[in-house]
Scaffold this motif. Structure first.
Motif, PDB file in Angstrom:
ATOM      1  N   UNK A 153       1.015  -1.191  -0.183  1.00  0.00           N
ATOM      2  CA  UNK A 153       0.175   0.244   0.024  1.00  0.00           C
ATOM      3  C   UNK A 153       0.984   1.379  -0.013  1.00  0.00           C
ATOM      4  N   UNK A 154       0.352   2.525   0.097  1.00  0.00           N
ATOM      5  CA  UNK A 154       1.236   3.705   0.276  1.00  0.00           C
ATOM      6  C   UNK A 154       2.217   3.696   1.121  1.00  0.00           C
ATOM      7  N   UNK A 155       1.957   2.606   2.464  1.00  0.00           N
ATOM      8  CA  UNK A 155       3.272   2.927   3.472  1.00  0.00           C
ATOM      9  C   UNK A 155       4.222   1.596   3.391  1.00  0.00           C
ATOM     10  N   UNK A 156       3.737   0.618   2.905  1.00  0.00           N
ATOM     11  CA  UNK A 156       4.730  -0.465   3.207  1.00  0.00           C
ATOM     12  C   UNK A 156       3.953  -1.778   2.671  1.00  0.00           C
ATOM     13  N   UNK A 157       4.692  -3.136   2.980  1.00  0.00           N
ATOM     14  CA  UNK A 157       4.223  -4.295   2.442  1.00  0.00           C
ATOM     15  C   UNK A 157       2.849  -4.620   3.221  1.00  0.00           C
ATOM     16  N   UNK A 158       2.097  -5.205   2.272  1.00  0.00           N
ATOM     17  CA  UNK A 158       0.587  -5.647   2.953  1.00  0.00           C
ATOM     18  C   UNK A 158       0.515  -7.236   3.040  1.00  0.00           C
ATOM     19  N   UNK A 197       0.683 -12.077  14.030  1.00  0.00           N
ATOM     20  CA  UNK A 197       0.411 -12.316  15.203  1.00  0.00           C
ATOM     21  C   UNK A 197      -1.421 -12.476  15.354  1.00  0.00           C
ATOM     22  N   UNK A 198      -1.849 -12.457  14.102  1.00  0.00           N
ATOM     23  CA  UNK A 198      -3.548 -12.495  14.282  1.00  0.00           C
ATOM     24  C   UNK A 198      -3.920 -11.160  14.611  1.00  0.00           C
ATOM     25  N   UNK A 199      -3.403 -10.074  14.643  1.00  0.00           N
ATOM     26  CA  UNK A 199      -3.750  -8.644  14.721  1.00  0.00           C
ATOM     27  C   UNK A 199      -3.054  -7.584  13.823  1.00  0.00           C
ATOM     28  N   UNK A 200      -3.755  -6.810  13.674  1.00  0.00           N
ATOM     29  CA  UNK A 200      -3.499  -5.740  12.448  1.00  0.00           C
ATOM     30  C   UNK A 200      -2.373  -4.962  13.091  1.00  0.00           C
ATOM     31  N   UNK A 201      -2.462  -4.838  14.173  1.00  0.00           N
ATOM     32  CA  UNK A 201      -1.280  -3.851  14.999  1.00  0.00           C
ATOM     33  C   UNK A 201      -0.149  -4.316  15.653  1.00  0.00           C
ATOM     34  N   UNK A 202       0.153  -5.750  15.258  1.00  0.00           N
ATOM     35  CA  UNK A 202       1.228  -6.169  15.936  1.00  0.00           C
ATOM     36  C   UNK A 202       1.950  -7.494  14.899  1.00  0.00           C
ATOM     37  N   UNK A 256       3.281  -2.968  11.980  1.00  0.00           N
ATOM     38  CA  UNK A 256       3.248  -2.895  10.601  1.00  0.00           C
ATOM     39  C   UNK A 256       3.428  -1.317  10.291  1.00  0.00           C
ATOM     40  N   UNK A 257       4.103  -1.166   9.141  1.00  0.00           N
ATOM     41  CA  UNK A 257       3.953   0.420   9.028  1.00  0.00           C
ATOM     42  C   UNK A 257       2.823   0.358   7.552  1.00  0.00           C
ATOM     43  N   UNK A 258       2.210  -0.549   7.136  1.00  0.00           N
ATOM     44  CA  UNK A 258       1.143  -0.460   6.241  1.00  0.00           C
ATOM     45  C   UNK A 258      -0.170  -0.307   6.953  1.00  0.00           C
ATOM     46  N   UNK A 259      -1.173  -0.035   6.465  1.00  0.00           N
ATOM     47  CA  UNK A 259      -2.495   0.009   6.882  1.00  0.00           C
ATOM     48  C   UNK A 259      -3.658  -0.420   6.460  1.00  0.00           C
TER      49      UNK A 259
END
Length: 302
Positions: A153-158, A197-202, A256-259
């Motif tokens: 995406x615009x920030x990093x690897x998805x 880890x099964x979470x978007x933010x970790x 993650x740096x992607x969103x």
């Protein structure tokens, strides 16, 4: 809505039949090589349904834009102008760094890196299973997409493409617990493995020796090992490093740096084959060796 399974002998037979069919499909998935091709054909048949299902969301987005208050539009316009100014500053800085990098590579006699080809894609749907992190995008085999292709995406690897049909593709995201990426620390080049880890933010950084030089705030980028992901693309940033004196490995968590939970548009990269990258590196090494031999021979003759 009438339930599929209710009390009684006949629904019990239905449930047994569905269970047998499910086990047969799982067995065929593992044992029949052509199941991937059959699944791609079925995905092609389902593509119009996915497109129709996405229409309400696009309609709501269009309606929200039409009915937006003028003040909100002015504020959003101001925010976008500020963001454009910041990005312009970054582009100017990157142009300077690119020119400096070209000069340094010319001094070293290294090969010039070419740009990475890519195509854009748009989100169609997210997987409703809470235990998997996958999405469907609107690019498929007709656009040159292939299984294993990296997605940004615009920030990093998805993540990466796992299955492809004629007009759509399924992407396994970084957050999925079954997904792992070889990375390196941008600051010092130490290589590790990052796993979902099964979470978007970790994300979990695996097998980090307790004495490794890794710090909070370190940027993790793709290392290029195994040839699946091209080198140098941002993946995550270290947010926590826990050292336990009784354990040989430190516990490292990254963000993650992607969103993926916000992004709707993505890039599908087309990295060169690993053999081509190895040939370029070998040619550069041979050229540097020849230049070094020529320099030493001229010194001896003098």
């Amino acid at each position: 809505m009438k339930p599929l399974f209710s009390h009684g002998p006949v629904p019990g037979y239905r449930m047994l039949l569905c269970a047998i069919i499910a086990f047969a499909l799982m067995f065929a998935e593992q044992r029949v090589p052509r199941m991937t091709e059959y699944r791609a054909h079925l995905s092609t048949l389902v593509a119009p349904v996915q497109w129709v299902v996405s229409l309400p969301s696009e309609g709501l987005t269009w309606g929200a834009l039409v009915l937006s208050d003028q003040g909100e539009l002015i504020e959003e316009n101001r925010h976008l102008r500020e963001q454009l100014l910041k990005l312009s500053h970054r582009v100017q800085r990157m142009a300077s760094l690119t020119a400096e990098n070209v000069r340094l590579r010319e001094l070293l006699g290294a090969a010039r890196r070419s740009g990475m080809p890519y195509i854009t894609a748009e989100l169609l749907s997210l997987d409703s299973d809470p235990f998997t992190y996958q999405m469907v995008i609107d690019r498929g085999r007709s656009d040159g997409v292939y299984a294993g292709q990296p997605v940004m995406d615009a920030s990093g690897l998805i993540g990466q493409v796992t299955s492809v049909s004629a007009y759509t593709s399924r992407v396994l995201m970084l957050a999925d617990a079954s997904h792992a990426v070889p990375v390196k620390i941008n600051r010092n080049g130490l290589r590790f493995i990052v796993q979902g880890s099964g979470r978007y933010d970790s994300l979990d950084v695996l097998h980090v020796p307790d004495t490794a030089d890794i710090r909070e705030g370190d940027l993790l980028v793709t290392s290029g090992l195994a040839g699946r992901f091209p080198e140098g693309y941002p993946v995550a940033r270290v947010v926590e490093v826990v050292h336990d004196p009784g354990e040989p490995f430190a516990q490292v968590r990254a963000e993650p740096v992607s969103q993926p939970e916000r992004s709707r548009h993505f890039l599908l990269l087309f990295p060169p084959p690993p053999a081509e990258v190895a040939d370029q590196a070998l040619d550069a090494a041979i050229r540097l060796g020849n230049e070094a031999n020529a320099a030493s021979a001229s010194e001896e003759s003098e």
